[in-house]
Design an enzyme around this catalytic site. Structure first.
Site, PDB file in Angstrom:
ATOM      1  N   SER A 275       0.819  -1.217   0.000  1.00  0.00           N
ATOM      2  CA  SER A 275       0.000   0.000   0.000  1.00  0.00           C
ATOM      3  C   SER A 275       0.851   1.265   0.000  1.00  0.00           C
ATOM      4  CB  SER A 275      -0.938   0.019   1.216  1.00  0.00           C
ATOM      5  OG  SER A 275      -1.993  -0.879   1.022  1.00  0.00           O
TER       6      SER A 275
ATOM      7  N   ARG B 214      -0.695  -5.991  -2.831  1.00  0.00           N
ATOM      8  CA  ARG B 214       0.347  -5.720  -3.837  1.00  0.00           C
ATOM      9  C   ARG B 214      -0.140  -5.977  -5.248  1.00  0.00           C
ATOM     10  NH1 ARG B 214       1.113 -10.574  -1.495  1.00  0.00           N
ATOM     11  NH2 ARG B 214       1.700 -12.379  -2.761  1.00  0.00           N
TER      12      ARG B 214
ATOM     13  N   SER C   1      -4.340   2.121   2.838  1.00  0.00           N
ATOM     14  CA  SER C   1      -4.242   0.755   3.361  1.00  0.00           C
ATOM     15  C   SER C   1      -5.300  -0.084   2.662  1.00  0.00           C
ATOM     16  CB  SER C   1      -4.462   0.704   4.873  1.00  0.00           C
ATOM     17  OG  SER C   1      -4.513  -0.655   5.276  1.00  0.00           O
TER      18      SER C   1
ATOM     19  N   HIS D 187      28.425   4.795  -3.131  1.00  0.00           N
ATOM     20  CA  HIS D 187      29.122   5.274  -1.939  1.00  0.00           C
ATOM     21  C   HIS D 187      29.257   4.182  -0.893  1.00  0.00           C
ATOM     22  CE1 HIS D 187      29.086   9.459  -3.340  1.00  0.00           C
ATOM     23  NE2 HIS D 187      27.968   9.065  -3.940  1.00  0.00           N
TER      24      HIS D 187
ATOM     25  N   GLU E  47       7.668 -11.349  -1.876  1.00  0.00           N
ATOM     26  CA  GLU E  47       6.304 -11.808  -1.560  1.00  0.00           C
ATOM     27  C   GLU E  47       5.768 -12.817  -2.579  1.00  0.00           C
ATOM     28  OE1 GLU E  47       3.528  -8.816   0.305  1.00  0.00           O
ATOM     29  OE2 GLU E  47       5.071  -7.449  -0.379  1.00  0.00           O
TER      30      GLU E  47
ATOM     31  N   LYS F 115       0.952 -10.752  11.591  1.00  0.00           N
ATOM     32  CA  LYS F 115      -0.214  -9.904  11.887  1.00  0.00           C
ATOM     33  C   LYS F 115      -1.117 -10.578  12.918  1.00  0.00           C
ATOM     34  CE  LYS F 115      -0.248  -7.141   7.649  1.00  0.00           C
ATOM     35  NZ  LYS F 115      -0.947  -6.679   6.449  1.00  0.00           N
TER      36      LYS F 115
HETATM   37  C1  F6R Z   1       0.356  -8.041   0.730  1.00  0.00           C
HETATM   38  C2  F6R Z   1       1.298  -6.921   0.739  1.00  0.00           C
HETATM   39  C3  F6R Z   1       1.686  -6.357   2.051  1.00  0.00           C
HETATM   40  C4  F6R Z   1       0.627  -5.362   2.554  1.00  0.00           C
HETATM   41  C5  F6R Z   1       1.052  -4.739   3.890  1.00  0.00           C
HETATM   42  C6  F6R Z   1       0.092  -3.678   4.386  1.00  0.00           C
HETATM   43  O1  F6R Z   1      -0.011  -8.347  -0.592  1.00  0.00           O
HETATM   44  O2  F6R Z   1       1.743  -6.489  -0.272  1.00  0.00           O
HETATM   45  O3  F6R Z   1       2.954  -5.732   1.900  1.00  0.00           O
HETATM   46  O4  F6R Z   1       0.412  -4.363   1.594  1.00  0.00           O
HETATM   47  O5  F6R Z   1       1.168  -5.745   4.854  1.00  0.00           O
HETATM   48  O6  F6R Z   1      -1.236  -4.122   4.378  1.00  0.00           O
HETATM   49  P1  F6R Z   1      -2.348  -3.209   3.692  1.00  0.00           P
HETATM   50  O7  F6R Z   1      -1.909  -3.021   2.287  1.00  0.00           O
HETATM   51  O8  F6R Z   1      -3.607  -3.998   3.783  1.00  0.00           O
HETATM   52  O9  F6R Z   1      -2.379  -1.938   4.480  1.00  0.00           O
END
Ligand code: F6R
Length: 357
Positions: free
Chosen positions: A59, A151, A99, A252, A236, A347
């Site tokens: 995000s 992503r 997000s 550098h 990922e 998470k």
């Molecule tokens: C998963 C991804 C992660 C999320 C990250 C934040 O596909 O790319 O890097 O983007 O954990 O979560 P969000 O995007 O839901 O805020």
């Protein structure tokens, strides 16, 4: 034996059809662009004195890419990937919180802080907690309606930041340039997509070079965050270690670290992402950096996107190439490109000690 040239066997590993999201990228941008044209921001937002883009991972990258393109922006733009917002955030700031899930705690915490400081706020999300918190603060929300991994929804995340900046006069969007970029992406898709044999397919060729290597992606200027995207997509999608560097900074330090460990050259694979919009000194630096890597026997390749006609199209095409590379690399690694169990585990563990919002 699995072959990249047999697309019918991709679903063996690509269980959730990440390929469809990658193929979709130009259409994501087109849809988001049409939706966001009609998305109003409060008129006072134009008075912002600085811009802070909050987000993490998939995000955050959209905002970072846009920020690197926004050459004509009068205002400072900061991409912030952390809990606490910078001290300077005030009523005079525009804070864009991105997000995809709406549940990322760093972004939520920063967003609430910014809202409490009276900043001008706007959100791009599918919903989640940030959706309801935004209602509490009467923040405008661009609601993304697209089911994918964050992503894999880059088209929405990138375009939302692009259009927010355009609405407050910090980005000149030429509709024709967008159309042209999307056409170029679709043309490129026909050259690097699954149906094109490895012998003629740049994305498949790069993916094959990266198997069992630790790639280091190096970009400069508008390709600095593209290098980061290649790295994060390799992590990922392909579940593979990867790193990124930027020029001139890599000159550098990175170039000195070519001697150890002694078997470095068996593991590392450097990919230079080069741009016709690179600063002339970075073009020269690339040449000299290559000489240094050659002397150290460090394997490398240089990628130049051949058909870009503008910084925007070049950035999007380079992103597109990297997304395909990481997808093919996932298949070569025999892993599901969608699955991210370590992020989910982390998470879930954090959620055992939830934050109060
Ligand atoms: C998963 C991804 C992660 C999320 C990250 C934040 O596909 O790319 O890097 O983007 O954990 O979560 P969000 O995007 O839901 O805020």
């Amino acid at each position: 034996m699995f072959s990249l040239d047999s697309p019918e066997s991709y679903r063996l590993y690509d269980k959730s059809n990440m390929l469809s999201n990658i193929l979709d990228l130009p259409d994501q941008i087109a849809t988001a662009y049409d939706q966001l044209k009609k998305f109003p921001l409060p008129s006072t937002y134009i008075n912002a004195k600085n811009i802070v883009i909050l987000g993490m991972g998939g995000s955050a990258i959209g905002g970072a890419l846009v920020a690197s393109l926004a050459k004509e922006a009068r205002l400072p733009i900061f991409v912030h990937r952390d809990y606490e917002v910078p001290r300077f955030v005030s009523r005079e700031s525009l804070v864009i919180a991105v997000s995809y899930s709406g549940n990322t705690e760093e972004t939520l915490t920063g967003f609430i802080q910014a809202a409490e400081k009276g900043a001008k706020i706007v959100v791009a999300t599918c919903g989640g907690k940030i959706g309801s918190i935004a209602t509490r603060y009467k923040a405008p929300v661009y609601k993304i309606n697209y089911g994918a991994q964050p992503r894999a929804a880059l088209g929405y995340l990138f375009t939302s930041v692009l259009m927010f900046l355009e609405k407050i006069g910090q980005f000149d969007i030429d509709q024709d340039k967008i159309r042209e970029s999307l056409l170029l992406m679709k043309g490129f898709r026909n050259k690097i997509g699954p149906q094109v044999a490895s012998s003629e397919n740049l994305a498949k060729q790069i993916a094959k070079n990266l198997v069992n290597k630790i790639p280091v992606f190096i970009g400069s200027g508008i390709l600095s965050d593209v290098a980061r995207r290649w790295k994060t997509q390799t992590n990922e999608n392909a579940k593979q270690a990867a790193f990124f560097e930027t020029l001139p900074e890599a000159d550098h330090n990175f170039i000195v670290g070519q001697e150890n460990p002694k078997d470095l050259r068996n593991k590392i694979w450097v990919v230079f992402l080069t741009s016709r919009y690179d600063h002339p000194r970075n073009i020269l630096r690339h040449k000299i950096t290559v000489e240094i890597l050659q002397k150290a026997n460090t394997p490398y390749e240089t990628v130049m996107i051949p058909i870009a006609t503008s910084p925007l199209s070049e950035q999007l095409l380079s992103i597109y190439l990297g997304d395909f590379v990481s997808f093919y690399l996932a298949l070569l690694n025999k892993v599901d490109p969608t699955e991210i169990s370590n992020i989910n585990y982390l998470k879930d563990k954090l959620a055992e000690k939830p934050l109060e919002y």
